[in-house]
Design an enzyme around this catalytic site. Structure first.
Site, PDB file in Angstrom:
ATOM      1  N   PRO A  87      14.563 111.538-131.780  1.00  0.00           N
ATOM      2  CA  PRO A  87      14.940 110.506-132.743  1.00  0.00           C
ATOM      3  C   PRO A  87      15.703 111.084-133.934  1.00  0.00           C
ATOM      4  O   PRO A  87      16.379 110.377-134.660  1.00  0.00           O
ATOM      5  CB  PRO A  87      13.595 109.897-133.172  1.00  0.00           C
ATOM      6  CG  PRO A  87      12.548 110.820-132.692  1.00  0.00           C
ATOM      7  CD  PRO A  87      13.122 111.674-131.626  1.00  0.00           C
ATOM      8  N   GLU A 114       6.940 114.543-131.263  1.00  0.00           N
ATOM      9  CA  GLU A 114       6.678 115.364-132.457  1.00  0.00           C
ATOM     10  C   GLU A 114       7.590 116.582-132.442  1.00  0.00           C
ATOM     11  O   GLU A 114       7.782 117.239-133.442  1.00  0.00           O
ATOM     12  CB  GLU A 114       5.224 115.861-132.496  1.00  0.00           C
ATOM     13  CG  GLU A 114       4.193 114.754-132.635  1.00  0.00           C
ATOM     14  CD  GLU A 114       3.682 114.310-131.267  1.00  0.00           C
ATOM     15  OE1 GLU A 114       2.578 113.757-131.204  1.00  0.00           O
ATOM     16  OE2 GLU A 114       4.403 114.527-130.270  1.00  0.00           O
ATOM     17  N   ARG A 156      27.600 107.106-114.169  1.00  0.00           N
ATOM     18  CA  ARG A 156      28.384 105.935-113.738  1.00  0.00           C
ATOM     19  C   ARG A 156      29.879 106.121-114.046  1.00  0.00           C
ATOM     20  O   ARG A 156      30.735 105.455-113.476  1.00  0.00           O
ATOM     21  CB  ARG A 156      27.896 104.646-114.367  1.00  0.00           C
ATOM     22  CG  ARG A 156      28.150 104.512-115.851  1.00  0.00           C
ATOM     23  CD  ARG A 156      27.608 103.212-116.400  1.00  0.00           C
ATOM     24  NE  ARG A 156      28.411 102.076-116.035  1.00  0.00           N
ATOM     25  CZ  ARG A 156      29.477 101.670-116.717  1.00  0.00           C
ATOM     26  NH1 ARG A 156      29.906 102.363-117.747  1.00  0.00           N
ATOM     27  NH2 ARG A 156      30.134 100.602-116.336  1.00  0.00           N
ATOM     28  N   ASP A 171      34.439  98.124-119.732  1.00  0.00           N
ATOM     29  CA  ASP A 171      33.092  98.169-120.335  1.00  0.00           C
ATOM     30  C   ASP A 171      33.118  97.636-121.758  1.00  0.00           C
ATOM     31  O   ASP A 171      34.128  97.747-122.454  1.00  0.00           O
ATOM     32  CB  ASP A 171      32.644  99.639-120.452  1.00  0.00           C
ATOM     33  CG  ASP A 171      32.075 100.159-119.150  1.00  0.00           C
ATOM     34  OD1 ASP A 171      31.843  99.333-118.250  1.00  0.00           O
ATOM     35  OD2 ASP A 171      31.902 101.370-119.041  1.00  0.00           O
TER      36      ASP A 171
HETATM   37  N1  LIG Z   1      14.012 107.747-129.914  1.00  0.00           N
HETATM   38  C1  LIG Z   1      13.412 108.834-129.304  1.00  0.00           C
HETATM   39  N2  LIG Z   1      12.060 108.988-129.414  1.00  0.00           N
HETATM   40  C2  LIG Z   1      11.438 110.050-128.827  1.00  0.00           C
HETATM   41  C3  LIG Z   1      12.154 110.995-128.103  1.00  0.00           C
HETATM   42  C4  LIG Z   1      13.544 110.852-127.964  1.00  0.00           C
HETATM   43  C5  LIG Z   1      14.187 109.751-128.574  1.00  0.00           C
HETATM   44  N3  LIG Z   1      15.589 109.601-128.468  1.00  0.00           N
HETATM   45  O1  LIG Z   1      16.215 108.640-129.042  1.00  0.00           O
HETATM   46  O2  LIG Z   1      16.244 110.410-127.728  1.00  0.00           O
END
Ligand SMILES: Nc1ncccc1[N+](=O)[O-]
Length: 241
Positions: A87, A114, A156, A171
């Site tokens: 994230p 984490e 793809r 797309d």
């Molecule tokens: N949003 C995410 N949450 C946990 C792991 C990986 C994530 N992501 O977006 O790649």
């Protein structure tokens, strides 16, 4: 293209062997390796994480285990691109999917959300390109779902994977706009007719109608995409909308 996925839940990414991706595998358009990170943990409990220095919730994945896995899976030549879903990463976009589709070898490291000990990324970056990438501003339990998303978006685009090569040229995002509505038979369904222009055979009018619907949808749902469009890509008709 070769794809390798390193995860503590190998079965989570088995959908990569289904459907269109499965066909691409069968036809040798891609090669896929799925690796259980625990195969590189040698203590009796095959542990892959530990509590974080500095305290805090959750667990952090151990560097030694990842280091050994990446040494075993990432060759010295040609070096792959290592993609770490997190994230905290750079947002994954269609442009990145196109860039990744030109790579020969991608390795995906699925960590707990984490995180993985930062030194794993820092050590890998000494010998290969490493991208920390996010698929969206929400928190998943681990990177596996993000790998499914990114692999599908990339594969793809490979020549021969989609039946109709043109299909990804139209797309959403390919011209910077969201795709407008689509219709198929029957002509009327639940008292709702298909827009007449689409049955007119007038391709100029059809293209104009489709662009208008794409502009409207983008304006209402993703106005920031409109703002990001280069000025010259909107003609005077577009601006009147
Ligand atoms: N949003 C995410 N949450 C946990 C792991 C990986 C994530 N992501 O977006 O790649």
């Amino acid at each position: 293209m070769r794809l390798d996925v390193i995860t503590i839940f190998p079965e989570y990414v088995s959908p990569l062997r289904e459907a269109l991706l499965g066909k691409a595998l069968d036809r040798g358009l891609i090669q896929l390796g799925v690796h259980d990170l625990r195969d590189y943990a040698h203590d009796v409990h095959r542990s892959v994480d530990d509590s974080p220095y500095g305290g805090g919730p959750g667990m952090v994945m151990k560097p030694q285990v990842w280091g050994e896995a990446l040494d075993a899976i990432c060759p010295a030549e040609p070096t792959p691109r290592l993609i770490v879903p997190t994230p905290a990463g750079r947002p994954f976009t269609q442009a990145m999917a196109h860039a990744y589709a030109r790579e020969q070898h991608l390795v995906f490291a699925c960590g707990r959300y984490e995180g993985i000990d930062q030194r794993v990324v820092d050590a890998a970056a000494r010998r290969m390109p490493v991208d920390e990438v996010s698929i969206g501003d929400y928190v998943l339990i681990g990177g596996e779902a993000a790998v499914l998303v990114m692999v599908e978006a990339v594969v793809r685009l490979l020549p021969g994977v989609l039946g109709n090569q043109a299909s990804h040229e139209q797309d959403s995002f390919s011209d910077g706009l969201l795709e407008g509505p689509s219709y198929t038979r029957p002509e009327v369904w639940q008292d709702m007719p298909v827009p007449d222009v689409l049955r007119s055979g007038n391709h100029a009018a059809i293209n104009r109608w489709r662009r208008d619907r794409a502009l409207e949808r983008t304006y209402h749902r993703r106005p920031e995409l409109l703002a990001a469009l280069p000025a010259e890509s909107l003609d005077k008709h577009d601006r009147k909308l």
